[in-house]
Every structure is written in C-alpha cells, then in structure tokens.
Design a protein around this motif. Structure first.
Motif, PDB file in Angstrom:
ATOM      1  N   LYS A   1      -0.011  -3.031  -8.601  1.00 36.29           N
ATOM      2  CA  LYS A   1      -0.483  -3.981  -7.593  1.00 36.29           C
ATOM      3  C   LYS A   1      -0.426  -3.304  -6.232  1.00 36.29           C
ATOM      4  CE  LYS A   1       1.859  -6.282 -10.437  1.00 36.29           C
ATOM      5  NZ  LYS A   1       2.376  -5.894 -11.713  1.00 36.29           N
ATOM      6  N   THR A   2      -1.582  -3.206  -5.580  1.00 33.06           N
ATOM      7  CA  THR A   2      -1.671  -2.458  -4.329  1.00 33.06           C
ATOM      8  C   THR A   2      -2.821  -2.976  -3.470  1.00 33.06           C
ATOM      9  OG1 THR A   2      -1.658  -0.213  -3.412  1.00 33.06           O
ATOM     10  CG2 THR A   2      -3.134  -0.616  -5.294  1.00 33.06           C
ATOM     11  N   THR A   3      -3.108  -2.234  -2.414  1.00 28.43           N
ATOM     12  CA  THR A   3      -4.263  -2.532  -1.565  1.00 28.43           C
ATOM     13  C   THR A   3      -5.279  -1.408  -1.728  1.00 28.43           C
ATOM     14  OG1 THR A   3      -3.282  -1.399   0.323  1.00 28.43           O
ATOM     15  CG2 THR A   3      -2.860  -3.771   0.126  1.00 28.43           C
ATOM     16  N   LYS A   4      -6.523  -1.711  -1.442  1.00 33.27           N
ATOM     17  CA  LYS A   4      -7.579  -0.713  -1.598  1.00 33.27           C
ATOM     18  C   LYS A   4      -7.351   0.510  -0.718  1.00 33.27           C
ATOM     19  CE  LYS A   4     -11.032  -3.904  -3.247  1.00 33.27           C
ATOM     20  NZ  LYS A   4     -12.265  -4.623  -2.976  1.00 33.27           N
ATOM     21  N   ARG A   5      -6.754   0.310   0.464  1.00 29.13           N
ATOM     22  CA  ARG A   5      -6.537   1.458   1.350  1.00 29.13           C
ATOM     23  C   ARG A   5      -5.512   2.431   0.782  1.00 29.13           C
ATOM     24  NH1 ARG A   5      -1.782   0.822   3.952  1.00 29.13           N
ATOM     25  NH2 ARG A   5      -1.031  -1.289   4.280  1.00 29.13           N
ATOM     26  N   ASN A   6      -4.719   2.008  -0.194  1.00 30.98           N
ATOM     27  CA  ASN A   6      -3.708   2.871  -0.801  1.00 30.98           C
ATOM     28  C   ASN A   6      -4.182   3.603  -2.050  1.00 30.98           C
ATOM     29  OD1 ASN A   6      -1.272   2.604   0.804  1.00 30.98           O
ATOM     30  ND2 ASN A   6      -1.330   0.450   0.216  1.00 30.98           N
ATOM     31  N   THR A   7      -5.365   3.293  -2.540  1.00 29.76           N
ATOM     32  CA  THR A   7      -5.753   3.821  -3.850  1.00 29.76           C
ATOM     33  C   THR A   7      -5.951   5.340  -3.863  1.00 29.76           C
ATOM     34  OG1 THR A   7      -8.072   3.230  -3.464  1.00 29.76           O
ATOM     35  CG2 THR A   7      -6.715   1.644  -4.697  1.00 29.76           C
ATOM     36  N   ASP A   8      -6.442   5.925  -2.799  1.00 31.53           N
ATOM     37  CA  ASP A   8      -6.630   7.389  -2.788  1.00 31.53           C
ATOM     38  C   ASP A   8      -5.288   8.120  -2.842  1.00 31.53           C
ATOM     39  OD1 ASP A   8      -9.395   7.187  -2.746  1.00 31.53           O
ATOM     40  OD2 ASP A   8      -9.545   7.434  -0.575  1.00 31.53           O
ATOM     41  N   ALA A   9      -4.352   7.700  -2.009  1.00 33.38           N
ATOM     42  CA  ALA A   9      -3.023   8.326  -2.005  1.00 33.38           C
ATOM     43  C   ALA A   9      -2.309   8.072  -3.335  1.00 33.38           C
ATOM     44  CB  ALA A   9      -2.196   7.804  -0.844  1.00 33.38           C
ATOM     45  N   LEU A  10      -2.474   6.884  -3.882  1.00 35.17           N
ATOM     46  CA  LEU A  10      -1.875   6.537  -5.159  1.00 35.17           C
ATOM     47  C   LEU A  10      -2.435   7.411  -6.276  1.00 35.17           C
ATOM     48  CD1 LEU A  10       0.022   4.565  -6.652  1.00 35.17           C
ATOM     49  CD2 LEU A  10      -1.908   2.983  -6.781  1.00 35.17           C
TER      50      LEU A  10
ATOM     51  N   ARG B   1       8.015   4.391 -10.047  1.00 39.99           N
ATOM     52  CA  ARG B   1       9.058   4.476  -9.020  1.00 39.99           C
ATOM     53  C   ARG B   1       8.537   5.186  -7.771  1.00 39.99           C
ATOM     54  NH1 ARG B   1      13.988   3.503  -7.937  1.00 39.99           N
ATOM     55  NH2 ARG B   1      14.586   2.714  -9.968  1.00 39.99           N
ATOM     56  N   ALA B   2       7.854   6.306  -7.960  1.00 41.74           N
ATOM     57  CA  ALA B   2       7.328   7.061  -6.813  1.00 41.74           C
ATOM     58  C   ALA B   2       6.305   6.235  -6.039  1.00 41.74           C
ATOM     59  CB  ALA B   2       6.716   8.372  -7.279  1.00 41.74           C
ATOM     60  N   ALA B   3       5.460   5.507  -6.749  1.00 46.95           N
ATOM     61  CA  ALA B   3       4.430   4.687  -6.089  1.00 46.95           C
ATOM     62  C   ALA B   3       5.059   3.613  -5.212  1.00 46.95           C
ATOM     63  CB  ALA B   3       3.510   4.055  -7.130  1.00 46.95           C
ATOM     64  N   VAL B   4       6.108   2.965  -5.702  1.00 52.35           N
ATOM     65  CA  VAL B   4       6.767   1.908  -4.925  1.00 52.35           C
ATOM     66  C   VAL B   4       7.599   2.525  -3.797  1.00 52.35           C
ATOM     67  CG1 VAL B   4       8.425   0.010  -5.033  1.00 52.35           C
ATOM     68  CG2 VAL B   4       6.699   0.255  -6.829  1.00 52.35           C
ATOM     69  N   GLU B   5       8.336   3.587  -4.094  1.00 44.38           N
ATOM     70  CA  GLU B   5       9.150   4.238  -3.062  1.00 44.38           C
ATOM     71  C   GLU B   5       8.305   4.722  -1.887  1.00 44.38           C
ATOM     72  OE1 GLU B   5      12.915   5.975  -5.647  1.00 44.38           O
ATOM     73  OE2 GLU B   5      11.267   7.323  -5.151  1.00 44.38           O
ATOM     74  N   GLN B   6       7.118   5.250  -2.192  1.00 46.12           N
ATOM     75  CA  GLN B   6       6.240   5.787  -1.154  1.00 46.12           C
ATOM     76  C   GLN B   6       5.326   4.713  -0.553  1.00 46.12           C
ATOM     77  OE1 GLN B   6       4.355   9.498  -2.371  1.00 46.12           O
ATOM     78  NE2 GLN B   6       6.175  10.043  -3.553  1.00 46.12           N
ATOM     79  N   LYS B   7       5.522   3.469  -0.962  1.00 46.27           N
ATOM     80  CA  LYS B   7       4.763   2.320  -0.454  1.00 46.27           C
ATOM     81  C   LYS B   7       3.260   2.396  -0.743  1.00 46.27           C
ATOM     82  CE  LYS B   7       8.026   0.902   3.070  1.00 46.27           C
ATOM     83  NZ  LYS B   7       8.316  -0.453   2.670  1.00 46.27           N
ATOM     84  N   HIS B   8       2.921   3.101  -1.825  1.00 44.02           N
ATOM     85  CA  HIS B   8       1.531   3.104  -2.280  1.00 44.02           C
ATOM     86  C   HIS B   8       1.251   1.880  -3.159  1.00 44.02           C
ATOM     87  CE1 HIS B   8       1.105   6.980  -0.539  1.00 44.02           C
ATOM     88  NE2 HIS B   8       1.758   7.631  -1.486  1.00 44.02           N
ATOM     89  N   ALA B   9       2.324   1.236  -3.630  1.00 45.82           N
ATOM     90  CA  ALA B   9       2.204   0.044  -4.472  1.00 45.82           C
ATOM     91  C   ALA B   9       3.337  -0.915  -4.139  1.00 45.82           C
ATOM     92  CB  ALA B   9       2.269   0.420  -5.948  1.00 45.82           C
ATOM     93  N   ALA B  10       3.050  -2.203  -4.281  1.00 41.30           N
ATOM     94  CA  ALA B  10       4.085  -3.214  -4.081  1.00 41.30           C
ATOM     95  C   ALA B  10       4.914  -3.381  -5.351  1.00 41.30           C
ATOM     96  CB  ALA B  10       3.453  -4.546  -3.696  1.00 41.30           C
TER      97      ALA B  10
END
Length: 107
Positions: free
Chosen positions: A62-71, A24-33
């Motif tokens: 499911k995400t983008t590479k630019r989001n992996t550090d924050a995720l 939930r946190a990952a999607v809410e914070q837009k770190h993951a689709a």
C-alpha cells in the motif's frame, strides 16, 4: 492528495525471507505505508518457452503513486528474480482515514 494518488502494488517473491526483507525496507524507507505478506501462493506461468509452477509469496504493497519508482528500484535491488511481478493497481475508493494514513506514512 486524492484517492487517485493511492495505489496497491503486487509483487511475488520466491520465499518468506525475501518477502520480509523487501517489506521491511519499503516501510522503513517510507516507500510504503504497509506491506501484507501472503504465503502459500502457487503460480503457474510461462517463462522462456516453458510452463513453470512454483510456490511463491505475494506482497500487497500500500503506497502512493509518487513512491512507485523508488519502491521498484528498492524491490529490484533485493529481489532474486530476473523479472519480478510488478503490477500497480489504482485505488477507486476507501476509508478516508486509511487513505490519509497511507499518505502520511509515506511522506
């Protein structure tokens, strides 16, 4: 953005509650689709010189590479394990509309 910018992150959790909290946190914070939560996993692994077997829950993120550090930072802040599974899998292809949705959902 190209298909090479999209990735799948694998992370196991000890229970559904932890998995749902991270998802939930990952999607809410837009770190993951999207995060798929797969319960009923049994993991057998070596930890601190012992063979362990535990029930776990698998996250497919499911995400983008630019989001992996924050995720990763987010997952660590919510995860009880000393060393959670964190594997980033490159995506070789997929439906353009789905890949674009991942991109737009994480911007």
């Amino acid at each position: 953005m190209t298909v090479s910018d999209i990735c799948l992150v694998l992370c196991t959790c000890p229970d559904n509650e932890t998995a749902a909290q991270i998802a939930r946190a990952a999607v809410e914070q837009k770190h993951a689709a999207c995060v798929s939560i797969l319960p009923g996993l049994t993991s057998v692994y070596s930890w601190q010189g012992e063979i362990e077997q535990d029930s776990e829950v698998q996250l497919l993120i499911k995400t983008t590479k630019r989001n992996t550090d924050a995720l990763y930072k987010l997952a660590l802040s919510l995860h009880p394990y000393d060393e959670p599974e964190w594997l980033i899998v490159d995506i070789a292809g997929g439906a353009a509309t789905y890949l674009n949705w991942i991109k737009s959902s994480t911007e």
